[in-house]
Design a protein around this motif. Structure first.
Motif, short mmCIF file in Angstrom:
data_model
loop_
_atom_site.label_atom_id
_atom_site.label_comp_id
_atom_site.label_asym_id
_atom_site.label_seq_id
_atom_site.Cartn_x
_atom_site.Cartn_y
_atom_site.Cartn_z
N LYS A 132 6.37 5.50 -6.35
CA LYS A 132 6.32 4.27 -7.16
C LYS A 132 5.40 3.24 -6.51
N SER A 133 4.36 2.92 -7.20
CA SER A 133 3.33 1.94 -6.81
C SER A 133 3.10 1.88 -5.29
N ALA A 134 2.66 3.00 -4.76
CA ALA A 134 2.34 3.06 -3.34
C ALA A 134 0.88 2.65 -3.14
N SER A 135 0.63 1.85 -2.13
CA SER A 135 -0.75 1.45 -1.82
C SER A 135 -0.96 1.50 -0.32
N PHE A 136 -2.08 2.07 0.08
CA PHE A 136 -2.50 1.97 1.48
C PHE A 136 -3.96 2.39 1.58
N THR A 137 -4.60 2.01 2.66
CA THR A 137 -5.98 2.45 2.86
C THR A 137 -6.09 3.04 4.26
N VAL A 138 -6.99 4.00 4.37
CA VAL A 138 -7.22 4.64 5.66
C VAL A 138 -8.71 4.53 5.96
N ALA A 139 -9.03 3.98 7.12
CA ALA A 139 -10.44 3.81 7.48
C ALA A 139 -11.02 5.12 7.99
N LYS A 140 -12.33 5.22 7.97
CA LYS A 140 -13.01 6.42 8.46
C LYS A 140 -12.70 6.60 9.94
#
Lengths: 255, 283, 302
Positions: free
Chosen positions: A25-33
């Motif tokens: 349910k509405s998961a958000s995250f970012t992963v950098a290089k």
């Protein structure tokens, strides 16, 4: 810093209408290089489902998934996607075809990825995961669990990907073998500048492998924290704190 | 320590294979009192097979032999299946790894516990029902009446494992063998299940054999630990001293675990030595 | 490798070449099969049957078609080891030549039916959705009729004769294979190794042929071997009803049919081909049992 993976407001569900089960349910995250990112949580928290949704293997989804700046759609993935993203599965006993030899697995993969000099590449791949030439013509039943997982890693590396999704890669293995596989993964990451997204229920493993992590519960991301906070037990949400405490140790109740 | 509940000397389990005999357990000896005894080792170390051999669950063509396998002074080695069945459940019980495979899917939870109890106690239905409800509350199930009428697929994994424990404990066994009882469970549930087993051991004076691959858990939960390697016990140590273990295998296992409180660049890798195959504790 | 025996070379856990790996796998299977004595017995009978069919003209003492009305319905004797039939033909010779027909039937059906079944079943199971629905409903329609009745209908439409009988048998016996293949495919479809191949960009056709088929084939082979007895009996049944092999072909079922008029007084005319059918059916069953030991993926793990 360049972004490798961006997941924004991701919903994943199985079934429709009244049978619909919302796994994420509405998961958000970012992963950098070049980063190593962990997803932790108990069973059913949706952590593995996120990986499967990224690779187009699971359910219907909405939201936004970007890999190396390119958005993906639906369940179809382009050739370029398969060259960028690869996955290692949890159970090495289930992720190798029982009738295919190591040679067949790797040569088929290399062929699918449009590689040349397949023979030389197989030798190099086996070398890089610490298996000698002697393993090339074995069938899965002639390999131990750790060796199978090495083959699975070699298969994932065949495409020379940039992002490796690791779904509990050591939870089916003995602790001594786990150490070998985790070391191998760390080395490969260093050598090839890989980005990792690792799912695990073992906090110590995640702390060892990941720079940052997200704690999930019931399909939602409860908290994101850096490795240092995990090691210090400094979670902000109640749930994450309890999870940390519970996996830390079993304490006998005072009698 | 008073006379042991279970006394095992030179237990061996062997299987014939195409290339000769394979010995899964090669001469294991230990005594079990009213305590929590941990048995740890990696897959293939013979830890589960030891538990199965005690319960007489090694299937042919596997062979079990021992100089002594005594339960409260009586031998239980290679008893005929009929007598073994009477013994299993009544005096020695076993909790398996995954409750999904151990519970009968077409019987309600209550029926299964009642059956286990009636089979061994010969009590009537009413007494069995009361006992079943009592056992369910003993394993801290909040609404025993509801769970009593539920089918196994209607309960969660942790609940299922608690039900298994309730079922195994209904006939008041002297010894409980738990084979990886918590490795299929999430950590929060795991601790609850452990607490229940812990309480039962201390309150009922039961002997517990806790088979596990998780060294840290065993160190925290058990009183005494046997470390198995290649079918033999290489080290026996008080659980609280596990981190001062002397055998290189035990040390190696402990070092290969990543730890939250102790970051390392690379994990230590266990270098196996052939000589360990012949290391027997105390030798 | 020089000091290694062939056996060690085959059984090694670390084969050096593709060929060694493949031969090793076959040898392992052979060892498992050999351990099953009854299966070996079945295999021996079937090898004899094949040899008998190959060398029929040299083995049979007389022509299977040569009539000798003076010698009709003779009991087994030195001149006619298994006696003669109503037209004075040597039963042993007919039996030997009949093995060719039996093998032809068995071989053709075994080539056609499982292949149709494998194709329909795996496509249905792998594609899912409406493809699955359509294919499986067609399968159900075929399954709804008793096999022999359906075969009779086909033969009646196509005209009697051994070729048409075989075709009818093949067309009516594929649905169970389709069901089996579909069930297997459903369990394989969501396996991690399929997901892994998909992640490498493998298309559905490659997955189906390269990954799903090898796993389905083994259980189909076992099933075919076990069904062989039924196919032989069905073919004999069609022959018995006069819809299969036409006279004077020495088909075993037709031979029983010829003999049934005399069964009380001249029992050997019907009993001898009956025994032959029985023995070959049994052999196939035993063989199937042994193949299950070898090919069952669950057993192969050890």
């Amino acid at each position: 810093m360049a972004q490798m993976l961006k997941v924004d407001a991701l919903n994943v569900w199985f079934g429709e209408a009244h049978e619909r089960v919302d796994a994420v349910k509405s998961a958000s995250f970012t992963v950098a290089k070049g980063e190593s990112f962990g997803l932790v949580g108990e069973s059913g928290s949706g952590k593995s489902t996120i990986l499967r949704a990224i690779t187009g293997l699971a359910g219907s989804w909405s939201g936004r998934i970007e890999v190396a700046g390119e958005a993906v759609h639906g369940r179809h993935r382009s050739r370029a996607f398969h060259k960028t993203v690869q996955m290692v599965f949890q159970d090495p006993y289930a992720s190798l075809h029982p009738r295919h030899s190591v040679d067949r697995v790797l040569s088929e993969t290399l062929h699918l990825q449009g590689m040349d000099q397949i023979d030389a590449r197989i030798t190099r791949l086996l070398d890089s995961v610490g298996l000698g030439k002697g393993f090339r013509f074995r069938y899965p039943h002639q390999l131990s669990g750790g060796q199978r997982q090495r083959v699975a890693i070699a298969r994932a590396l065949a495409a020379e990907p940039q992002l490796l999704l690791l779904d509990e890669p050591t939870s089916a293995l003995d602790v001594s073998v786990q150490a070998e596989i985790l070391n191998l993964l760390s080395d490969l990451r260093k050598e090839r500048g890989l980005t990792f997204v690792m799912v695990s229920h073992d906090l110590a493993v995640v702390a060892h492998m990941c720079d940052r992590l997200a704690v999930m519960r019931g399909g939602e991301v409860v908290e994101e924290m850096p490795q240092a906070s995990l090691r210090a037990g400094a979670a902000t949400s109640d749930y994450a704190r309890n999870l940390l405490a519970a996996s830390e140790s079993y304490r006998r109740e005072p009698v | 320590m008073s006379a042991p509940l279970l006394s095992v000397r030179n237990l061996r389990v062997s299987f014939p294979t195409r290339s000769g005999t394979f010995e899964a357990v090669r001469g294991v000896s230990f005594d079990l009192g009213r305590e929590r005894l941990g048995v740890v080792g990696e897959s293939g170390s013979g830890k589960s097979m030891t538990g199965r051999a005690i319960l007489g669950l090694v299937r042919p063509p596997g062979k079990v032999s021992a100089d002594r396998l005594d339960l409260n002074g009586e031998t239980i080695l290679n008893l005929p299946e009929r007598r073994m069945r009477a013994l299993r459940g009544a005096r020695i019980s076993m909790v398996m790894q995954d409750p999904k495979f151990s519970l009968n899917p077409v019987m309600t939870v209550g029926q299964q516990i009642m059956e286990a109890y009636r089979l061994h106690s010969g009590q009537g239905g009413k007494a069995a029902r009361e006992k079943a409800l009592e056992m369910l509350s003993a394993v801290q199930i909040r609404d025993p009446e509801r769970v009593f009428d539920a089918y196994p697929h209607e309960v969660s994994g942790g609940m299922g494992q608690r039900i298994m424990i309730a079922m195994m404990l209904a006939p008041d066994p002297e010894i409980l063998i738990a084979d990886e009882p918590t490795s299929a469970l999430d950590v929060s549930v795991r601790n609850e299940v452990l607490r229940i087993m812990d309480k039962l051991v201390t309150e009922r004076g039961m002997g517990l054999i806790f088979v596990s691959h998780d060294l840290n858990l065993v160190a925290q939960f058990c009183d005494r630990v046997l470390i198995m390697y290649a079918g033999q016990v290489v080290e026996e140590i008080a659980a609280k001293d596990l981190h001062q273990a002397r055998h290189p295998y035990t040390q190696g296992l402990l070092e290969s675990l990543p730890r939250l409180d102790h970051p390392v660049e690379r994990l230590a890798v266990l270098q196996r030595q052939d000589s360990w195959r012949n290391d027997v504790k105390g030798a | 490798m020089t000091e290694m025996t062939t056996r060690a070379w085959l059984l090694t856990d670390a084969p050096q070449t593709r060929r060694q790996a493949r031969l090793g796998a076959i040898y392992q299977g052979w060892l498992t099969f050999r351990a099953n004595r009854l299966a070996m017995f079945g295999l021996a009978i079937l090898i004899l049957l094949v040899l008998m069919a190959i060398f029929a003209p040299w083995l049979s003492p007389q022509s299977p078609f040569a009539q000798n009305l003076a010698e009709r319905l003779k009991p087994p004797s030195a001149a006619h080891w298994l006696g003669t039939d109503a037209l004075g033909r040597d039963i042993l010779s007919r039996l030997i030549h009949g093995s060719r027909i039996t093998l032809f039937i068995v071989g053709t059906v075994a080539l056609i039916a499982p292949v149709i079944g494998l194709f329909v079943g795996t496509v249905a199971g792998f594609a899912g959705g409406w493809v699955d629905q359509v294919l499986m409903r067609i399968t159900d329609i075929f399954l709804a009729f008793p096999k022999l009745i359906l075969a009779l209908a086909f033969v009646a439409a196509l005209g009697p004769g051994i070729g048409n009988a075989v075709l009818a048998l093949a067309i009516t016996s594929w649905p169970p294979y389709a069901r089996l293949a579909r069930a297997e495919t459903l369990t394989i479809r969501h396996a991690d190794y399929i997901a892994a191949a998909r992640l490498q960009g493998a298309g559905p056709l490659r997955l189906l042929i390269g990954h799903v088929w090898p796993l389905c084939v083994s259980s189909l082979i076992v099933r075919v071997a076990l069904d062989m007895a039924g196919i032989i009996l069905s073919a004999a049944g069609l022959g018995f009803l006069g819809l299969g092999a036409q006279p004077p072909m020495p088909e075993w079922g037709a031979m029983i049919s010829d003999g049934r008029t005399y069964i009380l007084d001249f029992w050997w005319v019907a009993a001898v081909p009956g025994m032959a059918i029985f023995i070959v059916s049994l052999a196939f069953n035993l063989l199937g049992d042994g193949l299950r030991d070898v090919l069952d993926p669950k057993g192969a793990k050890e």
